[in-house]
Design a protein around this motif. Structure first.
Motif, PDB file in Angstrom:
ATOM      1  N   PRO A  10       5.142  -6.362   8.738  1.00  0.00           N
ATOM      2  CA  PRO A  10       4.705  -4.971   8.568  1.00  0.00           C
ATOM      3  C   PRO A  10       5.794  -4.146   7.921  1.00  0.00           C
ATOM      4  O   PRO A  10       6.978  -4.500   7.970  1.00  0.00           O
ATOM      5  CB  PRO A  10       4.418  -4.514  10.002  1.00  0.00           C
ATOM      6  N   ARG A  11       5.403  -3.021   7.287  1.00  0.00           N
ATOM      7  CA  ARG A  11       6.373  -2.198   6.574  1.00  0.00           C
ATOM      8  C   ARG A  11       7.515  -1.744   7.497  1.00  0.00           C
ATOM      9  O   ARG A  11       8.647  -1.601   7.051  1.00  0.00           O
ATOM     10  CB  ARG A  11       5.677  -0.968   5.976  1.00  0.00           C
ATOM     11  N   ASP A  42      -0.631  -4.588   0.011  1.00  0.00           N
ATOM     12  CA  ASP A  42      -0.208  -5.984   0.027  1.00  0.00           C
ATOM     13  C   ASP A  42      -0.746  -6.761  -1.170  1.00  0.00           C
ATOM     14  O   ASP A  42      -0.060  -7.617  -1.740  1.00  0.00           O
ATOM     15  CB  ASP A  42      -0.670  -6.660   1.326  1.00  0.00           C
TER      16      ASP A  42
END
Length: 451
Positions: free
Chosen positions: A108-109, A365
């Protein structure tokens, strides 16, 4: 492996030239061919990852780099060595962009910054020990060992890729934009070559100008072509995302000064101050050590200050460290030089972490591979621009001087460092376009206060 190879090779050029019975200048093509292969094949790395999968492409990239290394070590002449370096460049062009894509699509970011730093730290060991290892190999062994060192590293890397790397791919990947690849690849290769020969002053003004004009024409034709096809080789429409646009354009401007340092520092250390090549190499080690230390703490810095504040202030600090080299003279302490190198490495490392992580702040993504190709291509090109700018300034300030006399060279080099430092400081203004919240999904900046 890639970073170690490039830093070791620089120290071995004289020994390689002697072994192959050519002048050291004749081996310029060994470096140029690798850089040209990077420039040509980085743009399609994103398409390759989407079409064939991140694990497959990365596995093939490591294998191709290893094959190129083997042929380099077995080369009997310059032509064979250049061809092998092109193979290495084709592999190297896929490694970093595809590796970043795998990270972006796995984590995840909020975990991306920490993960990227964790991966990058081992790569920084290469620049730290490369010049010293290269000097020792050339002194005690044969230069071919430099390339053979990559083979066990590649075998270990292939095993790790096979066991642990995910194979992300897009089932509906469109066909490769062959026309765009030819236009952009030819344009970027010609421009990269023009920038390199410009920095080396090995081509007359007229043919160099013609070569540059042709490269810009090809790139302009690619820009025209990319607006008329649905899936261009480089998705320039992604630059509509402000964070990616700032990372590529503002990051490119602020990287000009940094890109000129590898060209300027050898001149300062070896010609201006009279250090031997291995002594000059040792003076670069604090830079790499500091880069590793900063990677460990950069996440906390960005979480506290955010990308906008960090990039504005840090770019100015990097410019100050470049300008500080204008104060270096014959009586300077080696420890003072090492300290300056350490400080500069610390802030340059933070600069790269901030710029590279910002690339993915607003990118989905499914577009990560395309964004990685754009960012990697821009980074490669701006470093070449930085070297060319440093060479232009050096040629300007050194014009008419006795370039074998350190007393004349040093003041001219001081002016170059001062000019590059001022330009870098001014480039910090480019980051004013960022908003305080930009990149907060990566850095975590402000999340604690909102909670």
């Amino acid at each position: 492996m890639e970073h170690l190879d490039s830093t070791i090779l620089n120290t071995a050029i004289p020994a390689m030239a002697q072994s192959l019975h050519v002048a050291p200048l004749a081996l310029r093509s060994v470096s140029t061919s690798y850089m040209l292969a990077l420039a040509v094949f980085i743009p399609i790395s994103g398409w390759m990852a989407d079409r064939f999968g991140t694990r497959r492409v990365f596995f093939a990239a490591v294998g191709l780099f290893a094959l190129g290394s083997l042929v380099c070590g077995l080369s009997l002449n310059v032509q064979m060595l250049v061809a092998a370096r092109i193979l290495q460049g084709m592999g190297g062009a896929m490694m970093t962009p595809v590796g970043r894509v795998a990270l972006v699509r796995t984590f995840p970011r909020s975990d991306l910054l920490r993960t990227m730093n964790y991966v990058i730290v081992p790569a920084l060991v290469g620049p730290m020990v490369g010049p010293l290892i290269g000097g020792l190999i050339v002194h005690w062994l044969h230069w071919r060992i430099i390339f053979f060192l990559n083979l066990p590293l590649a075998i270990f890397g292939l095993w790790l890729v096979h066991r642990t790397m995910p194979n992300y791919l897009e089932s509906d990947t469109p066909p490769l934009d062959r026309t765009g690849f030819l236009l952009f690849g030819a344009g970027i290769a010609l421009l990269s070559y023009a920038l390199q020969v410009f920095g080396e002053h090995t081509m007359a003004t007229a043919p160099l100008s013609l070569l540059t004009a042709l490269s810009l024409l090809l790139l302009a034709l690619y820009g025209w072509h990319s607006r008329r096809v649905e899936n261009p080789v480089l998705a320039l429409w992604l630059l509509r995302a402000r964070t990616l646009q700032v990372s590529v354009i503002a990051g490119g401007v602020s990287r000009l000064g940094i890109g000129g340092m590898p060209f300027l520092l050898p001149l300062l250390y070896q010609i201006g101050l009279g250090f031997t090549p291995w002594e000059a190499g040792l003076l670069m080690m604090p830079n790499a050590v500091a880069a590793i230390l900063m990677k460990i703490s950069s996440g906390r810095v960005l979480a506290r200050l955010g990308h906008r504040t960090t990039l504005i202030s840090n770019t100015a600090i990097v410019g100050l460290t470049i300008g500080c080299f204008s104060l270096v003279g014959p009586g300077v302490s080696v420890w003072a030089l090492a300290a300056l190198s350490f400080v500069q490495g610390f802030f340059i490392s933070l600069q790269f972490t901030s710029i590279n992580s910002l690339v993915y702040a607003e990118v989905e993504d499914r577009d990560a591979a395309k964004a990685s190709s754009i960012a990697s291509t821009a980074q490669q090109l701006t470093f070449s621009f930085g070297t060319a700018l440093a060479a232009l300034l050096a040629g300007w300030f050194l014009s008419g001087l006795d370039q074998t006399n350190p007393a004349q060279i040093l003041p001219a080099l001081h002016r170059v460092f001062l000019t590059m430092g001022i330009l870098t400081i001014l480039s910090s203004l480019c980051y004013l376009r960022l908003r305080p919240s930009d990149g907060s999904n990566i850095s975590g900046h402000g999340q604690g206060r909102r909670q």
